[in-house]
Design a protein around this motif. Structure first.
Motif, short mmCIF file in Angstrom:
data_model
loop_
_atom_site.label_atom_id
_atom_site.label_comp_id
_atom_site.label_asym_id
_atom_site.label_seq_id
_atom_site.Cartn_x
_atom_site.Cartn_y
_atom_site.Cartn_z
N SER A 126 6.95 9.98 -7.16
CA SER A 126 6.57 11.35 -6.84
C SER A 126 5.05 11.50 -6.77
CB SER A 126 7.13 12.31 -7.89
OG SER A 126 6.63 13.61 -7.69
N TYR A 127 4.61 12.41 -5.88
CA TYR A 127 3.20 12.77 -5.82
C TYR A 127 2.76 13.53 -7.07
CZ TYR A 127 2.97 11.68 -0.78
OH TYR A 127 2.97 11.06 0.44
N ARG A 128 3.70 14.04 -7.84
CA ARG A 128 3.35 14.87 -9.00
C ARG A 128 2.70 14.06 -10.12
NH1 ARG A 128 8.95 18.47 -9.38
NH2 ARG A 128 8.74 19.47 -7.32
N ALA A 129 2.95 12.78 -10.16
CA ALA A 129 2.38 11.93 -11.21
C ALA A 129 0.88 11.72 -10.95
CB ALA A 129 3.10 10.60 -11.27
N LYS A 130 0.06 11.92 -11.97
CA LYS A 130 -1.38 11.70 -11.81
C LYS A 130 -1.67 10.23 -11.58
CE LYS A 130 -2.93 15.68 -14.53
NZ LYS A 130 -3.71 16.14 -15.70
N ASP A 131 -0.95 9.38 -12.26
CA ASP A 131 -1.09 7.93 -12.10
C ASP A 131 0.30 7.35 -11.93
OD1 ASP A 131 -1.37 5.15 -12.39
OD2 ASP A 131 -3.09 5.36 -13.72
N TRP A 132 0.72 7.17 -10.68
CA TRP A 132 2.09 6.76 -10.39
C TRP A 132 2.42 5.40 -11.02
CZ3 TRP A 132 3.65 2.31 -7.96
CH2 TRP A 132 2.62 1.55 -7.37
N GLU A 138 5.00 -2.76 -2.80
CA GLU A 138 4.62 -1.74 -3.76
C GLU A 138 3.13 -1.39 -3.73
OE1 GLU A 138 5.40 -1.33 -8.49
OE2 GLU A 138 7.10 -1.97 -7.24
N PRO A 139 2.21 -2.34 -3.46
CA PRO A 139 0.79 -1.98 -3.44
C PRO A 139 0.44 -0.89 -2.44
CG PRO A 139 1.03 -4.36 -3.60
CD PRO A 139 2.41 -3.81 -3.35
N CYS A 140 1.27 -0.70 -1.41
CA CYS A 140 0.97 0.35 -0.41
C CYS A 140 0.93 1.74 -1.04
CB CYS A 140 2.01 0.33 0.70
SG CYS A 140 2.03 -1.18 1.69
N ARG A 141 1.59 1.91 -2.18
CA ARG A 141 1.59 3.23 -2.83
C ARG A 141 0.20 3.61 -3.34
NH1 ARG A 141 1.42 7.55 -4.35
NH2 ARG A 141 3.00 8.92 -5.29
N SER A 142 -0.70 2.63 -3.48
CA SER A 142 -2.05 2.90 -3.97
C SER A 142 -3.09 2.99 -2.85
CB SER A 142 -2.48 1.80 -4.96
OG SER A 142 -1.71 1.85 -6.13
N TRP A 143 -2.66 2.87 -1.60
CA TRP A 143 -3.61 2.95 -0.50
C TRP A 143 -4.11 4.39 -0.32
CZ3 TRP A 143 -0.98 -0.34 3.95
CH2 TRP A 143 -0.97 -1.69 3.55
N LYS A 183 -4.50 7.93 1.10
CA LYS A 183 -3.52 8.85 1.69
C LYS A 183 -2.13 8.22 1.77
CE LYS A 183 -5.63 9.85 5.56
NZ LYS A 183 -6.04 10.53 6.83
N PRO A 184 -1.57 7.80 0.65
CA PRO A 184 -0.30 7.06 0.68
C PRO A 184 0.89 7.96 0.95
CG PRO A 184 -0.90 7.50 -1.57
CD PRO A 184 -2.05 8.01 -0.73
N SER A 185 1.93 7.37 1.50
CA SER A 185 3.25 7.99 1.46
C SER A 185 3.77 7.88 0.04
CB SER A 185 4.21 7.27 2.42
OG SER A 185 5.53 7.72 2.24
N ASP A 186 4.73 8.73 -0.32
CA ASP A 186 5.35 8.58 -1.64
C ASP A 186 6.41 7.47 -1.64
OD1 ASP A 186 6.80 10.19 0.07
OD2 ASP A 186 7.30 11.72 -1.41
N HIS A 187 6.71 6.93 -0.47
CA HIS A 187 7.59 5.77 -0.34
C HIS A 187 6.75 4.53 0.01
CE1 HIS A 187 11.47 8.11 0.18
NE2 HIS A 187 10.57 9.04 0.42
N VAL A 188 7.31 3.35 -0.23
CA VAL A 188 6.65 2.11 0.18
C VAL A 188 7.57 1.35 1.13
CG1 VAL A 188 5.26 1.94 -1.91
CG2 VAL A 188 7.51 0.83 -1.83
N PRO A 189 6.99 0.44 1.93
CA PRO A 189 7.81 -0.29 2.90
C PRO A 189 8.67 -1.37 2.26
CG PRO A 189 5.44 -0.31 3.48
CD PRO A 189 5.56 0.15 2.07
N LEU A 190 9.79 -1.66 2.95
CA LEU A 190 10.64 -2.81 2.66
C LEU A 190 10.52 -3.78 3.83
CD1 LEU A 190 13.96 -0.97 1.71
CD2 LEU A 190 11.97 -1.36 0.25
#
Length: 287
Positions: free
Chosen positions: A232-238, A267-272, A274-281
């Motif tokens: 979720s985007y709600r987490a300050k540090d996902w 999973e590292p894409c979540r830290s890029w 302007k990330p999406s809240d999902h990551v690629p498979l």
């Protein structure tokens, strides 16, 4: 949209991509990503394509009508084949490919015209189906929350479709259901939260059984291993809180599943930026 060109039309970067494709042409890599607005996150998509270089990328939640889809950046990277089913501001799916695609279809499993599915056939006969299942709102009750009922009905229509399938198929996308206890950060805490409720899990199980789908994520990372694709985007540090769920899936007909040689969650894409809240498979197949 501009007319499609041949798969090996050469641009400076595309030439390198083409050469890499030719060198590994005995394998096929397919990626799936809920991008949560392809125009807003086009830089992230381009970075992903440069770093991972999948042959095919399936996108969900593109949030753009077909005429405004940003085709140019994909073609500049050698992805000449685009099949799009878009919708303004909401939903939307697309399949972007370096290899030819044909026989595209757009099924209305929502039964209201929403752009949530696009499917294609590859030259080797494989069907590739890209789907964005409705989230289902916040209350897991059909009577109190019509969106939840629509989600369950969507899954039932997919189940009927699956039961009639007679060709090798790969089904990918954001299913918006985390079926296993190890697919969520806390099973007990999420039992009454939409995406992990027993009724959704049961509906997804019926869908899987209807065609004998093989869950590629869990084939390569058997439960109870941690396997998440959304935070979720709600987490300050996902990453620190790690309250993830596995909402994104790749399922294959048994014959296709047997040809899968690798599967990874990026999973590292979540830290890029302007990330999406999902990551690629990404799954690689020996075809």
């Amino acid at each position: 949209m501009p007319p499609e060109r041949g798969p090996f039309h050469v641009r400076p970067f595309a030439r390198r991509q083409r050469d890499r494709y030719i060198a590994r042409r005995m394998t096929l890599s397919i990626a799936s990503w809920n991008i949560n607005s392809v125009r807003f996150r086009i830089d992230a998509v381009e970075r992903f394509l440069r770093e991972e270089s999948p042959d095919i990328l399936c996108l969900q939640e593109t949030k753009v009508i077909d005429g405004d889809f940003p085709a140019a950046p994909f073609r500049a990277l050698g992805y000449e084949h685009l099949v799009i089913n878009g919708q303004r501001m909401h939903h939307g799916v697309a399949i972007i490919s370096r290899v030819p695609l044909s026989a595209d279809d757009r099924l209305d499993w929502q039964a209201n015209g929403e752009a949530r599915h696009v499917g294609v056939r590859l030259e080797n006969g494989l069907r590739l189906e890209n789907v964005y299942v409705p989230a289902g709102g916040d209350v897991p009750d059909r009577e109190l929350n019509p969106k939840f009922g629509q989600k369950l009905d969507f899954l039932e229509r997919m189940t009927a479709w699956s039961a009639a399938l007679d060709v090798p198929t790969l089904l990918v996308g954001d299913f918006n259901v985390a079926p296993l206890e190890s697919d969520v950060w806390n099973h007990k805490a999420l039992l009454d939260v939409v995406s992990h409720t027993p009724i959704e899990v049961e509906a997804l199980a019926r869908l899987q059984t209807a065609h004998g789908w093989v869950d590629l994520g869990r084939r390569f990372y058997p439960a109870p291993q941690r396997l998440h694709t959304w935070w979720s985007y709600r987490a300050k540090d996902w990453a620190l809180s790690d309250r993830g769920r596995r909402l994104d899936h790749m399922w294959a007909s048994p014959a296709i599943a047997d040809r899968a040689v690798a599967h990874r969650v990026c999973e590292p894409c979540r830290s890029w930026l302007k990330p999406s809240d999902h990551v690629p498979l990404v799954t690689e197949f020996d075809l």
